[in-house]
Design a protein around this motif. Structure first.
Motif, PDB file in Angstrom:
ATOM      1  N   VAL A   1      45.442  40.065  43.006  1.00 56.16           N
ATOM      2  CA  VAL A   1      45.778  39.011  42.048  1.00 56.16           C
ATOM      3  C   VAL A   1      44.594  38.080  41.809  1.00 56.16           C
ATOM      4  N   VAL A   2      44.379  37.773  40.541  1.00 57.31           N
ATOM      5  CA  VAL A   2      43.407  36.746  40.142  1.00 57.31           C
ATOM      6  C   VAL A   2      44.105  35.792  39.182  1.00 57.31           C
TER       7      VAL A   2
ATOM      8  N   ALA B   1      39.751  44.286  40.940  1.00 56.14           N
ATOM      9  CA  ALA B   1      39.215  44.809  42.200  1.00 56.14           C
ATOM     10  C   ALA B   1      38.541  43.640  42.925  1.00 56.14           C
ATOM     11  N   THR B   2      39.361  42.775  43.495  1.00 53.15           N
ATOM     12  CA  THR B   2      38.872  41.584  44.191  1.00 53.15           C
ATOM     13  C   THR B   2      38.226  41.978  45.515  1.00 53.15           C
ATOM     14  N   PRO B   3      37.441  41.078  46.109  1.00 51.90           N
ATOM     15  CA  PRO B   3      36.879  41.379  47.429  1.00 51.90           C
ATOM     16  C   PRO B   3      37.965  41.721  48.457  1.00 51.90           C
TER      17      PRO B   3
ATOM     18  N   MET C   1      33.723  40.269  34.990  1.00 51.21           N
ATOM     19  CA  MET C   1      34.696  40.892  35.849  1.00 51.21           C
ATOM     20  C   MET C   1      35.724  41.604  34.973  1.00 51.21           C
ATOM     21  N   ARG C   2      36.074  42.812  35.379  1.00 57.18           N
ATOM     22  CA  ARG C   2      37.111  43.563  34.666  1.00 57.18           C
ATOM     23  C   ARG C   2      38.473  43.129  35.205  1.00 57.18           C
ATOM     24  N   LEU C   3      39.326  42.663  34.299  1.00 56.31           N
ATOM     25  CA  LEU C   3      40.683  42.261  34.643  1.00 56.31           C
ATOM     26  C   LEU C   3      41.678  43.194  33.974  1.00 56.31           C
ATOM     27  N   PHE C   4      42.818  43.360  34.624  1.00 54.72           N
ATOM     28  CA  PHE C   4      43.920  44.125  34.065  1.00 54.72           C
ATOM     29  C   PHE C   4      45.066  43.145  33.878  1.00 54.72           C
ATOM     30  N   VAL C   5      45.373  42.868  32.617  1.00 57.34           N
ATOM     31  CA  VAL C   5      46.361  41.851  32.270  1.00 57.34           C
ATOM     32  C   VAL C   5      47.675  42.535  31.912  1.00 57.34           C
TER      33      VAL C   5
ATOM     34  N   SER D   1      42.995  45.800  29.413  1.00 61.32           N
ATOM     35  CA  SER D   1      41.776  45.676  30.211  1.00 61.32           C
ATOM     36  C   SER D   1      40.825  44.744  29.484  1.00 61.32           C
ATOM     37  N   VAL D   2      40.394  43.688  30.179  1.00 62.64           N
ATOM     38  CA  VAL D   2      39.499  42.706  29.569  1.00 62.64           C
ATOM     39  C   VAL D   2      38.305  42.467  30.478  1.00 62.64           C
ATOM     40  N   ASP D   3      37.214  42.097  29.861  1.00 61.71           N
ATOM     41  CA  ASP D   3      36.010  41.721  30.600  1.00 61.71           C
ATOM     42  C   ASP D   3      35.751  40.242  30.364  1.00 61.71           C
ATOM     43  N   VAL D   4      35.768  39.467  31.455  1.00 61.85           N
ATOM     44  CA  VAL D   4      35.537  38.031  31.379  1.00 61.85           C
ATOM     45  C   VAL D   4      34.438  37.659  32.365  1.00 61.85           C
ATOM     46  N   PRO D   5      33.784  36.520  32.146  1.00 66.36           N
ATOM     47  CA  PRO D   5      32.808  36.053  33.134  1.00 66.36           C
ATOM     48  C   PRO D   5      33.485  35.854  34.493  1.00 66.36           C
ATOM     49  N   ASP D   6      32.769  36.185  35.564  1.00 73.68           N
ATOM     50  CA  ASP D   6      33.328  36.043  36.914  1.00 73.68           C
ATOM     51  C   ASP D   6      33.869  34.641  37.166  1.00 73.68           C
ATOM     52  N   ALA D   7      33.224  33.640  36.612  1.00 74.87           N
ATOM     53  CA  ALA D   7      33.639  32.252  36.844  1.00 74.87           C
ATOM     54  C   ALA D   7      35.008  31.940  36.238  1.00 74.87           C
ATOM     55  N   ASP D   8      35.470  32.771  35.298  1.00 76.26           N
ATOM     56  CA  ASP D   8      36.765  32.532  34.641  1.00 76.26           C
ATOM     57  C   ASP D   8      37.960  33.081  35.421  1.00 76.26           C
TER      58      ASP D   8
END
Length: 173
Positions: A102-103, A31-33, A1-5, A84-91
């Motif tokens: 928000v995540v 970009a959450t559901p 998942m792409r996150l914006f920190v 911008s980071v890419d992390v596993p969806d489970a994280d």
């Protein structure tokens, strides 16, 4: 998942020193559901841009906290940063109770190898960012003039840097 920190230059310096960057309260944007569902149209890139702008707004709050505590970057106190980071969806768990983008990251840091890009204000944005840092809390409470001030800063694009450019970026600022 792409996150914006949301981040600051001081946080980037920590990343360079330790290979990890703290994620304040584990909060990032994506970009959450729920965010996707709130838009009738728009591709993934456009919806991710909305999450990115939320992270840029959150960076204003981080800058305000650093200024209040005296921990702000000595030379460039008014530069927003989004990583911008890419992390596993489970994280990363969506938190629609906080906002649609928000995540919560299940850990307190992101590693250098997870970084896809770094976005930083150029020097010309400093005055608008300074005004926005001072106005963001009032804007959150509904002050329309303060919201316009914050909007002025958010209208300024952050410069994009590849993760490999990070050591050079900080030394050239």
């Amino acid at each position: 998942m792409r996150l914006f920190v949301p981040a600051t230059l001081a946080m980037l310096e920590t990343l360079l020193d330790s290979g990890e960057m703290p994620v304040r309260s584990g909060t990032a944007f994506a970009a959450t559901p729920a965010l996707v569902e709130s838009y009738a149209e728009g591709d993934t890139e456009e919806i991710e841009h909305v999450a990115y702008l939320e992270a840029a707004r959150a960076s204003l709050r981080l800058l305000g906290g650093e200024i209040d505590s005296g921990a702000v970057h000595d030379t460039h106190p008014y530069r927003r940063v989004v990583v911008s980071v890419d992390v596993p969806d489970a994280d990363a768990q969506p938190r629609p109770d906080l906002d649609t983008a928000v995540v919560r990251l299940s850990r307190g840091t992101v590693a250098m190898e997870e970084i896809a890009a770094v976005h930083v204000d150029l020097a010309g944005a400093a005055d608008a960012v300074e005004a926005a840092v001072e106005a963001v809390d009032r804007a959150d409470l509904g002050d329309e003039d303060a919201e316009l001030t914050v909007g002025d800063a958010l209208d300024i694009d952050l410069a994009w840097y590849d993760a490999g450019e990070l050591p050079f970026l900080l030394s050239l600022l």
